[in-house]
Design a protein around this motif. Structure first.
Motif, PDB file in Angstrom:
ATOM      1  N   LEU A 134      11.857  -8.490   7.800  1.00  0.00           N
ATOM      2  CA  LEU A 134      11.280  -8.079   6.516  1.00  0.00           C
ATOM      3  C   LEU A 134       9.780  -8.315   6.504  1.00  0.00           C
ATOM      4  CD1 LEU A 134      13.735  -9.168   3.723  1.00  0.00           C
ATOM      5  CD2 LEU A 134      12.607  -6.962   3.938  1.00  0.00           C
ATOM      6  N   LYS A 135       9.384  -9.432   7.103  1.00  0.00           N
ATOM      7  CA  LYS A 135       7.973  -9.766   7.134  1.00  0.00           C
ATOM      8  C   LYS A 135       7.207  -8.680   7.898  1.00  0.00           C
ATOM      9  CE  LYS A 135       5.163 -13.854   7.642  1.00  0.00           C
ATOM     10  NZ  LYS A 135       5.114 -15.252   8.040  1.00  0.00           N
ATOM     11  N   GLN A 136       7.780  -8.259   9.013  1.00  0.00           N
ATOM     12  CA  GLN A 136       7.150  -7.208   9.794  1.00  0.00           C
ATOM     13  C   GLN A 136       7.078  -5.920   8.982  1.00  0.00           C
ATOM     14  OE1 GLN A 136       5.527  -7.798  12.587  1.00  0.00           O
ATOM     15  NE2 GLN A 136       4.799  -5.708  12.253  1.00  0.00           N
ATOM     16  N   LYS A 137       8.182  -5.647   8.275  1.00  0.00           N
ATOM     17  CA  LYS A 137       8.236  -4.445   7.445  1.00  0.00           C
ATOM     18  C   LYS A 137       7.137  -4.497   6.381  1.00  0.00           C
ATOM     19  CE  LYS A 137      11.321  -1.918   4.358  1.00  0.00           C
ATOM     20  NZ  LYS A 137      12.491  -2.049   3.504  1.00  0.00           N
ATOM     21  N   ALA A 138       6.949  -5.691   5.806  1.00  0.00           N
ATOM     22  CA  ALA A 138       5.919  -5.855   4.779  1.00  0.00           C
ATOM     23  C   ALA A 138       4.544  -5.541   5.357  1.00  0.00           C
ATOM     24  CB  ALA A 138       5.956  -7.276   4.235  1.00  0.00           C
ATOM     25  N   ILE A 139       4.284  -6.103   6.551  1.00  0.00           N
ATOM     26  CA  ILE A 139       2.977  -5.865   7.165  1.00  0.00           C
ATOM     27  C   ILE A 139       2.791  -4.384   7.490  1.00  0.00           C
ATOM     28  CG2 ILE A 139       1.605  -6.366   9.223  1.00  0.00           C
ATOM     29  CD1 ILE A 139       2.791  -9.216   9.099  1.00  0.00           C
ATOM     30  N   ASP A 140       3.874  -3.751   7.985  1.00  0.00           N
ATOM     31  CA  ASP A 140       3.801  -2.319   8.288  1.00  0.00           C
ATOM     32  C   ASP A 140       3.511  -1.507   7.035  1.00  0.00           C
ATOM     33  OD1 ASP A 140       4.335  -2.976  10.850  1.00  0.00           O
ATOM     34  OD2 ASP A 140       6.445  -2.363  10.831  1.00  0.00           O
ATOM     35  N   LEU A 141       4.238  -1.833   5.952  1.00  0.00           N
ATOM     36  CA  LEU A 141       4.049  -1.098   4.708  1.00  0.00           C
ATOM     37  C   LEU A 141       2.625  -1.270   4.179  1.00  0.00           C
ATOM     38  CD1 LEU A 141       7.273  -1.437   2.521  1.00  0.00           C
ATOM     39  CD2 LEU A 141       6.036   0.652   3.063  1.00  0.00           C
ATOM     40  N   LEU A 142       2.120  -2.499   4.275  1.00  0.00           N
ATOM     41  CA  LEU A 142       0.744  -2.751   3.835  1.00  0.00           C
ATOM     42  C   LEU A 142      -0.220  -1.884   4.631  1.00  0.00           C
ATOM     43  CD1 LEU A 142       0.689  -6.631   3.335  1.00  0.00           C
ATOM     44  CD2 LEU A 142       0.282  -4.904   1.588  1.00  0.00           C
ATOM     45  N   GLU A 143       0.061  -1.769   5.930  1.00  0.00           N
ATOM     46  CA  GLU A 143      -0.799  -0.940   6.759  1.00  0.00           C
ATOM     47  C   GLU A 143      -0.704   0.526   6.349  1.00  0.00           C
ATOM     48  OE1 GLU A 143      -0.482  -1.413  11.152  1.00  0.00           O
ATOM     49  OE2 GLU A 143      -1.009  -3.486  10.613  1.00  0.00           O
ATOM     50  N   THR A 144       0.509   0.951   6.031  1.00  0.00           N
ATOM     51  CA  THR A 144       0.697   2.349   5.626  1.00  0.00           C
ATOM     52  C   THR A 144      -0.123   2.699   4.388  1.00  0.00           C
ATOM     53  OG1 THR A 144       2.981   1.832   6.141  1.00  0.00           O
ATOM     54  CG2 THR A 144       2.524   4.078   5.443  1.00  0.00           C
ATOM     55  N   VAL A 145      -0.260   1.738   3.479  1.00  0.00           N
ATOM     56  CA  VAL A 145      -1.049   2.044   2.284  1.00  0.00           C
ATOM     57  C   VAL A 145      -2.529   1.713   2.492  1.00  0.00           C
ATOM     58  CG1 VAL A 145       0.881   1.727   0.711  1.00  0.00           C
ATOM     59  CG2 VAL A 145      -0.630  -0.199   1.193  1.00  0.00           C
ATOM     60  N   GLY A 146      -2.884   1.472   3.748  1.00  0.00           N
ATOM     61  CA  GLY A 146      -4.299   1.279   4.059  1.00  0.00           C
ATOM     62  C   GLY A 146      -4.804  -0.134   3.863  1.00  0.00           C
ATOM     63  N   LEU A 147      -3.909  -1.106   3.946  1.00  0.00           N
ATOM     64  CA  LEU A 147      -4.355  -2.492   3.813  1.00  0.00           C
ATOM     65  C   LEU A 147      -4.020  -3.264   5.085  1.00  0.00           C
ATOM     66  CD1 LEU A 147      -3.102  -3.248   0.195  1.00  0.00           C
ATOM     67  CD2 LEU A 147      -5.443  -2.819   0.899  1.00  0.00           C
ATOM     68  N   GLU A 148      -5.035  -3.447   5.934  1.00  0.00           N
ATOM     69  CA  GLU A 148      -4.820  -4.254   7.123  1.00  0.00           C
ATOM     70  C   GLU A 148      -5.456  -5.616   6.903  1.00  0.00           C
ATOM     71  OE1 GLU A 148      -6.660  -1.160   8.324  1.00  0.00           O
ATOM     72  OE2 GLU A 148      -4.775  -0.054   8.434  1.00  0.00           O
ATOM     73  N   ASP A 149      -4.917  -6.592   7.571  1.00  0.00           N
ATOM     74  CA  ASP A 149      -5.516  -7.937   7.568  1.00  0.00           C
ATOM     75  C   ASP A 149      -5.683  -8.536   6.178  1.00  0.00           C
ATOM     76  OD1 ASP A 149      -5.801  -7.682  10.306  1.00  0.00           O
ATOM     77  OD2 ASP A 149      -7.750  -6.699  10.076  1.00  0.00           O
ATOM     78  N   VAL A 150      -4.808  -8.201   5.254  1.00  0.00           N
ATOM     79  CA  VAL A 150      -4.920  -8.852   3.954  1.00  0.00           C
ATOM     80  C   VAL A 150      -3.781  -9.851   3.750  1.00  0.00           C
ATOM     81  CG1 VAL A 150      -6.082  -6.949   2.807  1.00  0.00           C
ATOM     82  CG2 VAL A 150      -3.589  -7.049   2.802  1.00  0.00           C
ATOM     83  N   ALA A 151      -2.810  -9.844   4.677  1.00  0.00           N
ATOM     84  CA  ALA A 151      -1.572 -10.597   4.476  1.00  0.00           C
ATOM     85  C   ALA A 151      -1.808 -12.035   4.001  1.00  0.00           C
ATOM     86  CB  ALA A 151      -0.750 -10.594   5.753  1.00  0.00           C
ATOM     87  N   LEU A 152      -2.805 -12.699   4.577  1.00  0.00           N
ATOM     88  CA  LEU A 152      -2.974 -14.111   4.250  1.00  0.00           C
ATOM     89  C   LEU A 152      -4.035 -14.369   3.183  1.00  0.00           C
ATOM     90  CD1 LEU A 152      -2.560 -15.569   7.833  1.00  0.00           C
ATOM     91  CD2 LEU A 152      -0.889 -15.405   5.980  1.00  0.00           C
ATOM     92  N   LYS A 153      -4.593 -13.290   2.657  1.00  0.00           N
ATOM     93  CA  LYS A 153      -5.586 -13.465   1.589  1.00  0.00           C
ATOM     94  C   LYS A 153      -4.881 -13.689   0.258  1.00  0.00           C
ATOM     95  CE  LYS A 153      -9.340 -10.803   3.540  1.00  0.00           C
ATOM     96  NZ  LYS A 153      -9.962  -9.501   3.550  1.00  0.00           N
ATOM     97  N   TYR A 154      -5.684 -14.083  -0.731  1.00  0.00           N
ATOM     98  CA  TYR A 154      -5.151 -14.245  -2.078  1.00  0.00           C
ATOM     99  C   TYR A 154      -5.571 -13.053  -2.939  1.00  0.00           C
ATOM    100  CZ  TYR A 154      -3.461 -18.848  -1.017  1.00  0.00           C
ATOM    101  OH  TYR A 154      -2.757 -19.882  -0.475  1.00  0.00           O
TER     102      TYR A 154
END
Ligand SMILES: Nc1ncnc2c1ncn2[C@@H]1O[C@H](COP(=O)(O)OP(=O)(O)OP(=O)(O)O)[C@@H](O)[C@H]1O
Ligand SMILES: [Mg+2]
Lengths: 268, 263
Positions: free
Chosen positions: B111-131
């Motif tokens: 699921l975590k991987q899926k979350a990161i993939d989905l974030l990338e799909t909507v154009g958000l890379e490298d935000v996972a650990l931000k607030y």
């Protein structure tokens, strides 16, 4: 080119800050030193009654004696122990009570007038009853240190629970969250800064409860030393204890403040 | 059998002195895989309808059925994206996104991987650990969208999901969401103030009137437009005609729409 002059401005700004800070510290030291010097001099020349107000030199002498023979440590230890336990228990219980109130709006409404009365009541007035009920020992004193902050913590934390934006719970409920999950994921973490800031208030309150408790129980601790000194008319002892309390309470306050900053940073 | 039905749903908000009738006799049904948009003036009860369907507020009157079952007996996963993003400021982006799975106690690496993939799909890379507070409004809205999508809901309720986005991102995301829903045959209800968005994404439009909130009209989108990507719908020869029709209808019911724009 301009970055160079910007850098220069920053350096100037910093230098100014430093200078300002130094001036403030100078003045603080000046006040402190003149306070003790004036105290010593006026007492020495009998401008104030040395029997009542003692003098810094006598206080220091007494403190050195008591530190050397070790008799003061026991009292400091006891009072510290009671105060810390009192404020931790008071804060924790307050948060627990607030959580219980939060579980049912009806309970909260029913209990509301009682909380108002309990909050308005000067808790130290309960001292004699607590001592009779729990015995003249440190249990009573810790209870007094705790009881003084528990109601106000309950009220403050409960109203903070209610001020959390309901839409956070909405988000959770759209995922099927239970009420407990809403509490754990939204209400509690959103309120944590408030809870942590009550710590700082409670540490001061707890001192009041503990010192009054020691007055009443009169067995050991810094509060006991004050009341004992008063009874045998040894005001050097009273003043020494006061000085110790002032120093320890200030250190404790600063530590709690540090802890608060740390907690906010690491939990929120 | 229809997927979702509302039957004479009314809702009142009570306060000590007064009440607001937010919804009055709302009835409509949605077929599985259908995409519905709700348009209407501010305060006509659009958010209230979504909250009722999501089971967050209990309607005062009327029935809601999901796949033939009354709402409170249904166990179907519903994805509800609120009008504001409501990201939890004390959680990192990835923890925000994984909130739904956490609530339903399914936490795994996949699921975590899926979350990161989905974030990338909507154009958000490298935000996972931000607030969240280090993200712009548009970025936050996209995170909220991902948070809604990750639970794989059978029905999506989107309350002005693209309102804080710049035009380019908005078009991209419209296409993305449209494709996702089509591929997985998901049902969706979208609330929007943007007529173009409503037409280009939906199969049907529900136009509402206010005070109290009622359904004024239901407009079918021509079949040729339904299966096009939203981006292409806007250039379709039939687009302008339907746009004018919706515009005309909306103007009948709302005076303040053009002032408000797509807020
Ligand atoms: N929690 C509430 N308590 C009382 N009244 C409310 C509440 N929520 C909404 N209302 C009222 O109900 C009506 C419908 O509100 P709703 O939020 O559903 O409108 P909306 O169509 O989503 O508007 P917008 O386009 O501005 O988001 C409004 O008149 C509003 O004032
Ligand atoms: Mg709304």
């Amino acid at each position: 080119m301009s970055t160079h002059s910007d850098q220069q401005l920053l350096t100037n700004y910093r230098a100014n800050l430093k200078k300002e800070k130094r001036i403030v510290v100078y003045w603080q030291l000046l006040i402190l030193i003149s306070f003790f010097v004036i105290w010593e001099v006026t007492s020495h020349y009998y401008l104030i009654d040395p029997l009542i107000f003692s003098s810094p030199s006598r206080i220091i002498q007494l403190l050195i004696e008591r530190f050397v023979d070790g008799s003061i440590f026991m009292h400091v230890q006891i009072t510290l122990f009671e105060t810390i336990l009192g404020f931790v228990i008071g804060t924790l219980l307050g948060v627990v009570f607030a959580s219980i109130l939060w579980t049912s709006i009806r309970i909260a409404k029913v209990l509301d007038p009682y909380l108002v009365i309990l909050n308005a009541m000067p808790k130290v007035a309960l001292g004699p009853i607590i001592i009779v009920a729990l015995g003249p020992g440190y249990v009573s004193i810790i209870t007094m240190g705790a009881i003084i902050s528990v109601i106000i913590t309950t009220i403050v934390v409960y109203s903070a629970f209610n001020e959390v934006d309901p839409n956070f719970s909405k988000v959770l409920r759209s995922f099927g969250a239970t009420r407990w999950q809403c509490f754990k994921e939204a209400i509690f973490p959103a309120t944590l800064p408030t809870i942590i800031s009550t710590l700082k208030v409670n540490v001061g309150l707890s001192w009041v409860g503990v010192i009054v408790g020691e007055f009443l129980v009169s067995k050991q601790g810094l509060g006991y030393l004050i009341i004992y000194g008063f009874q045998v008319f040894d005001f050097t002892l009273v003043m020494s204890s006061l000085l110790l309390i002032a120093i320890i309470a200030a250190i404790m306050y600063k530590l709690v403040e540090k802890m608060e900053k740390w907690l906010i940073k690491h939990t929120v | 059998m229809s997927f979702l039905t509302l039957e004479n749903v009314s809702h009142l908000y009570f306060s000590k002195q007064n009440y607001t009738k937010a919804l009055s006799n709302i009835s409509f049904s949605v077929k599985e895989g259908e995409f519905i948009s709700i348009l209407g003036p501010s305060g006509c009860g659009k958010t209230t309808i979504l909250s009722v369907i999501a089971g967050i507020i209990q309607q005062t009157k009327g029935k809601v059925h999901l796949k033939g079952k009354p709402l409170d007996q249904s166990t179907m996963a519903i994805g509800y994206m609120l009008q504001q993003d409501y990201l939890f400021p004390w959680k990192t982006i990835i923890d925000n996104v994984l909130l739904g799975p956490k609530i339903t106690k399914q936490n795994d690496e996949e699921l975590k991987q899926k979350a990161i993939d989905l974030l990338e799909t909507v154009g958000l890379e490298d935000v996972a650990l931000k607030y969240p507070d280090s993200l712009s409004g548009g970025m936050r809205q996209r995170v909220a969208l991902v948070r809604t999508l990750i639970t794989n809901p059978e029905i999506l309720l989107l309350d002005e999901p693209f309102s804080a986005l710049d035009y380019m991102t908005k078009l991209t995301l419209e296409d993305l969401v449209f494709a996702l829903l089509r591929d997985y045959q998901k049902t969706a209800i979208l609330v929007t103030h943007d007529i173009a968005e409503a037409i280009s994404m939906s199969d049907r439009l529900i136009i509402m009137d206010t005070n109290p909130g009622t359904i004024a009209q239901i407009i079918e989108i021509p079949i040729e437009l339904r299966n096009e990507r939203p981006f292409l719908v806007r250039r379709h020869p039939k687009y302008q005609k339907i746009f004018d029709k919706v515009w005309h209808e909306l103007n009948k019911y709302e005076q303040n729409f053009d002032q408000k724009g797509s807020v």
